[in-house]
Motif scaffolding. Structure first.
Motif, PDB file in Angstrom:
ATOM      1  N   SER A 139       0.834  -1.199   0.000  1.00 59.67           N
ATOM      2  CA  SER A 139       0.000   0.000   0.000  1.00 59.67           C
ATOM      3  C   SER A 139       0.868   1.248   0.000  1.00 59.67           C
ATOM      4  O   SER A 139       0.534   2.256  -0.617  1.00 59.67           O
ATOM      5  N   GLU A 140       2.033   1.172   0.673  1.00 58.41           N
ATOM      6  CA  GLU A 140       2.952   2.314   0.698  1.00 58.41           C
ATOM      7  C   GLU A 140       3.557   2.555  -0.690  1.00 58.41           C
ATOM      8  O   GLU A 140       3.723   3.701  -1.107  1.00 58.41           O
ATOM      9  N   ALA A 141       3.892   1.454  -1.384  1.00 57.43           N
ATOM     10  CA  ALA A 141       4.469   1.590  -2.722  1.00 57.43           C
ATOM     11  C   ALA A 141       3.470   2.247  -3.672  1.00 57.43           C
ATOM     12  O   ALA A 141       3.830   3.098  -4.493  1.00 57.43           O
ATOM     13  N   GLU A 195      -7.405  11.123  -2.326  1.00 56.24           N
ATOM     14  CA  GLU A 195      -7.076  10.091  -1.351  1.00 56.24           C
ATOM     15  C   GLU A 195      -7.600   8.720  -1.790  1.00 56.24           C
ATOM     16  O   GLU A 195      -6.943   7.695  -1.568  1.00 56.24           O
ATOM     17  N   GLY A 196      -8.754   8.696  -2.407  1.00 54.35           N
ATOM     18  CA  GLY A 196      -9.323   7.430  -2.847  1.00 54.35           C
ATOM     19  C   GLY A 196      -8.472   6.729  -3.886  1.00 54.35           C
ATOM     20  O   GLY A 196      -8.400   5.496  -3.926  1.00 54.35           O
ATOM     21  N   GLN A 197      -7.826   7.525  -4.725  1.00 50.36           N
ATOM     22  CA  GLN A 197      -6.979   6.942  -5.768  1.00 50.36           C
ATOM     23  C   GLN A 197      -5.667   6.393  -5.214  1.00 50.36           C
ATOM     24  O   GLN A 197      -5.024   5.554  -5.839  1.00 50.36           O
ATOM     25  N   LYS A 198      -5.285   6.868  -4.030  1.00 49.23           N
ATOM     26  CA  LYS A 198      -4.031   6.420  -3.414  1.00 49.23           C
ATOM     27  C   LYS A 198      -4.224   5.177  -2.551  1.00 49.23           C
ATOM     28  O   LYS A 198      -3.257   4.516  -2.197  1.00 49.23           O
ATOM     29  N   LYS A 199      -5.468   4.886  -2.206  1.00 51.78           N
ATOM     30  CA  LYS A 199      -5.758   3.786  -1.293  1.00 51.78           C
ATOM     31  C   LYS A 199      -5.611   2.433  -1.984  1.00 51.78           C
ATOM     32  O   LYS A 199      -5.971   2.271  -3.146  1.00 51.78           O
ATOM     33  N   TRP A 200      -5.090   1.449  -1.238  1.00 49.82           N
ATOM     34  CA  TRP A 200      -4.965   0.099  -1.776  1.00 49.82           C
ATOM     35  C   TRP A 200      -6.339  -0.532  -1.891  1.00 49.82           C
ATOM     36  O   TRP A 200      -7.135  -0.510  -0.965  1.00 49.82           O
ATOM     37  N   MET A 201      -6.614  -1.148  -3.046  1.00 47.14           N
ATOM     38  CA  MET A 201      -7.925  -1.718  -3.320  1.00 47.14           C
ATOM     39  C   MET A 201      -7.797  -3.196  -3.695  1.00 47.14           C
ATOM     40  O   MET A 201      -6.706  -3.695  -3.996  1.00 47.14           O
ATOM     41  N   SER A 234       3.993   5.948  -5.453  1.00 48.70           N
ATOM     42  CA  SER A 234       3.987   6.016  -6.910  1.00 48.70           C
ATOM     43  C   SER A 234       2.932   6.998  -7.414  1.00 48.70           C
ATOM     44  O   SER A 234       3.204   7.802  -8.313  1.00 48.70           O
ATOM     45  N   ILE A 235       1.735   6.938  -6.832  1.00 48.72           N
ATOM     46  CA  ILE A 235       0.661   7.841  -7.257  1.00 48.72           C
ATOM     47  C   ILE A 235       1.026   9.288  -6.958  1.00 48.72           C
ATOM     48  O   ILE A 235       0.851  10.185  -7.796  1.00 48.72           O
ATOM     49  N   GLU A 236       1.580   9.539  -5.769  1.00 47.62           N
ATOM     50  CA  GLU A 236       1.937  10.909  -5.390  1.00 47.62           C
ATOM     51  C   GLU A 236       3.046  11.466  -6.280  1.00 47.62           C
ATOM     52  O   GLU A 236       3.083  12.661  -6.566  1.00 47.62           O
ATOM     53  N   LEU A 237       3.935  10.571  -6.729  1.00 51.33           N
ATOM     54  CA  LEU A 237       5.034  11.004  -7.584  1.00 51.33           C
ATOM     55  C   LEU A 237       4.560  11.282  -9.006  1.00 51.33           C
ATOM     56  O   LEU A 237       4.933  12.298  -9.610  1.00 51.33           O
TER      57      LEU A 237
END
Length: 740
Positions: free
Chosen positions: A546-548, A562-568, A552-555
């Motif tokens: 989830s951290e990776a 926030e929803g797009q960064k969450k692990w699904m 990656s998304i933030e970079l």
């Protein structure tokens, strides 16, 4: 009598000090004795069987003694350069700016560039000078004559750079040329009076007998730079030393180096050496024995190169790439001269393909998919690397001793990046070769059992949109039907592993992160979360988490919410088939497969067998990083699935290995990458199935095709290692040709 003796003594002192005093003073001034270093002989590097991979050969070198003052230095150096050029000799050239316009720096980093400029006396206002401005600066600084050729100017600048870098080390010598011949030696000796500070010395220099095939493992040595000197000065290194720049040469530097000796040298006013006396005998460096088997390494390299060439030709034959496309790419890369390109365009298709197959046209010149690759062969029972091939490679003999700047510039401009050690530094998604780990996680966690049946419906909808698909459904519109875990590995059913991953994340109350956290624990068991432990430089693997995902998304998408960064769940199911945020090199996968094959221990990966000399040696014992606690029945099921890949009725590799004389268990993998190019192609397997000895991993970027180059390379390596072609001569299956 006392008075008489006193009179004689006074008379003698009068003649010594008054009459002949000036002459004696002159003698003192013109004859000096100084202590100079005798370089140690660097230790050799051997393969596991004692075959030399890096050794020393005798060489005569022309050196400049900075303690002997030379009048009109530039004029003298130009004369030396002319003699060398006339005799076809090379001047040591490592001036860090390319030879031709537009000029470029050849530093590995901006920090190295700034450090060099500072050490060369450039002021802070001059640090940002362009290559052209820097070149002009040193032309003026060293008063380089304008009436000499470009070639002579470059050589003169290189020598003057060395002299300047050694300006505070008066008793050191600067090397002007290496490996000089008899004619050059005689010419310089005949004109010794014109070259008072120039000497010819016999020294050992580094040589790599196998060249390109071992270059990424061995690396090369070169003149120490300022950054390296800061680090190595504590060990007695000076500005004139050479050090390992990469590979084993760098990793084992302190063992290979040895200890320098000393000698006293007496020199007269004309710069002639009157006498020499050895004060301290140099000690040769220790020998380094690698785990690599040179015969296997050569076979793996040749097999990889051959199959890449045949794959490119096959892509021409089936029409997936046209000759016009290749010509356009070749012209764009500028790896082939205009004249040669015209000749190529006038060839027919068969001539062109034959030139690819026989190596007259290099894959780097074509730069068509696939033209690069990695191979790792590992002993599954101790972590020893038997072969580690990176293709394309480079000739480390061109970078050692007399560093070839022009050759190095070609390497860094080569679109296939031959300087990259691909098995250790090229990370790609592993694709389906990760499914054994996923299967084991599911079995160990109890979300599936040996006889659990999952129906493949083609499109998997439980994890939300975008819906994931089974590969067979995407390609042919069909499904695998009802499959258990063993069959899922055999036929590589993505749908089965989607459901497995979904269950891992939803079998307990909690968040969708349950699945990836579980996968993470199992990937760590196989060493996929950290460096392999190999002694030379490698990149750390990237493991899905989830951290990776968040990083990656933030970079890459700073505006993501926030929803797009969450692990699904959708991330978890893709992780299970080796996609998502997983990215591993061939050495990581080889360690994983080796650990799975032996089923008991995860060993530290190593290239070192032992280090020592004729008096003593330190053996590198296998190092267990972790003991596995998996259920033996679960391990057995997963391995049976790999066996079915090569022997089952529907196994994806049954046509390649079913009749093979050694039982191989394996898995292939394809991993997509954005850009419309073919998927990356993996092979990962071990043999013999019942008593594993070696793991073989082949990774070919953009190598997916009907030709299957990764599979072909692996099969040829197994054949060679186990001596399959010698079976008829009575060689047993398990008596491989490298058994100790």
């Amino acid at each position: 009598s006392i008075l008489f003796m006193f009179l004689i003594l006074c008379t003698r002192l009068y003649f010594l000090q008054i009459v002949n005093g000036e002459a004696h003073l002159s003698d003192v001034r013109v004859s000096t004795v100084r202590t100079v270093k005798i370089p140690s002989v660097r230790g050799n590097i051997y393969d596991r069987n004692g075959i030399a991979l890096a050794e020393n050969v005798p060489s005569y070198k022309i050196k400049l003694d900075l303690s002997v003052e030379a009048k009109e230095l530039n004029s003298m150096l130009i004369s030396i350069i002319k003699i060398l050029e006339n005799n076809g000799e090379k001047v040591v050239e490592d001036f860090p700016i390319t030879n031709e316009h537009p000029y470029e720096f050849v530093f590995s980093s901006e920090l190295s560039e700034k450090r060099w400029k500072t050490d060369m006396g450039m002021k802070e206002t001059e640090i940002d000078y362009s290559p052209k401005e820097t070149l002009d600066y040193f032309r003026e600084k060293f008063e380089i004559p304008s009436d000499i050729t470009v070639s002579e100017e470059r050589k003169l600048l290189s020598i003057r750079e060395q002299i300047y870098m050694n300006r505070y080390r008066k008793y050191n010598m600067v090397t002007i040329s290496e490996k000089v011949g008899y004619e050059t030696i005689m010419t310089i000796e005949e004109h010794k009076s014109s070259f008072p500070s120039v000497f010819i010395e016999a020294e050992a220099e580094r040589y790599y007998p196998k060249g390109e095939m071992f270059s990424h493992i061995l690396g090369y040595v070169g003149a120490i730079n300022s950054e390296e000197l800061d680090e190595m000065e504590q060990y007695g290194y000076t500005q004139n030393d050479v050090v390992g720049k990469s590979g084993i040469e760098k990793a084992c530097e302190l063992s290979l180096k040895g200890k320098d000796g000393e000698k006293a040298v007496e020199i007269d006013a004309s710069g002639n050496r009157i006498s020499e006396k050895q004060l301290k005998i140099p000690e040769e460096g220790e020998s380094v024995y690698l785990t690599i088997d040179s015969a296997l390494q050569i076979k793996a390299y040749e097999s990889l190169e051959k199959n890449l060439r045949e794959s490119v030709v096959n892509s021409i034959n089936v029409g997936s790439v046209s000759l016009s496309q290749l010509y356009e790419t070749m012209e764009k890369n500028k790896m082939v001269s205009y004249e040669d390109m015209e000749k190529i365009r006038n060839m027919n298709a068969e001539q062109f393909k034959n030139m690819i197959l026989n190596g007259e046209i290099k894959l780097s010149e074509i730069n068509a998919d696939p033209c690069t690759g990695s191979v790792v062969v590992m002993n599954v029972n101790n972590g020893e690397v038997l072969a580690c091939v990176s293709y394309p490679a480079y000739d480390n003999n061109m970078l050692v001793n007399n560093f070839d700047t022009e050759y190095y510039t070609k390497l860094i401009n080569d679109p296939t990046y031959p300087l990259i050690n691909r098995p250790l530094m090229e990370r790609k998604a592993p694709g389906s070769v990760l499914k054994m780990m996923s299967a084991l996680a599911g079995l160990e966690e109890g979300v599936i059992k040996k006889d659990t049946i999952i129906n493949d419906y083609g499109i998997y909808k439980e994890a939300g949109k975008p819906y994931a698909r089974c590969l067979i459904y995407s390609r042919y519109g069909s499904t695998h039907g009802a499959v258990d875990v063993r069959k899922a590995i055999e036929v590589s059913c993505n749908y089965f592993f989607y459901e497995l991953a979904y269950r891992l994340g939803n079998a307990k109350e909690g968040t969708t992160e349950n699945s990836i956290e579980t996968f993470g624990r199992y990937m760590e068991k196989f060493g996929l979360n950290d460096y392999s432990g190999i002694e030379i430089e490698e990149y750390k693997p990237k493991m899905a988490s989830s951290e990776a995902k968040r990083s990656s998304i933030e970079l890459n998408y700073p505006s993501a919410d926030e929803g797009q960064k969450k692990w699904m769940d959708g991330d978890s199911i893709r992780c299970a088939i080796g996609q998502s945020y997983n990215s591993f090199s061939a050495i990581n996968i080889a360690k994983y497969i080796s650990t799975l094959a032996n089923g008991k221990f995860r060993y530290k990966t190593t290239l070192l067998k032992w280090i020592g000399n004729k008096y003593e040696a330190v053996y590198n014992q296998p190092y267990v990083e972790d003991s596995l606690d998996f259920d033996n029945e679960n391990l057995k099921i997963v391995k049976e699935g790999m066996y079915d890949v090569t022997h089952g009725n529907m196994g994806t590799l049954r046509n390649s290995f079913r009749e093979f004389q050694v039982e191989v268990a394996a898995k292939t993998g394809t991993a997509e990458e954005a850009g419309g190019r073919p998927s990356h192609s993996w092979f990962a397997g071990f043999a013999p199935y019942d008593s594993p000895q070696i793991a073989v991993v082949v990774m070919i970027p953009f190598g997916e095709s009907d030709y299957s180059p990764a599979v072909n390379v692996a099969k040829e390596i197994f054949e060679f290692y186990f001596g399959v072609n010698k079976m008829s001569e009575g060689k047993g299956i398990f008596e491989n040709i490298f058994a100790e």
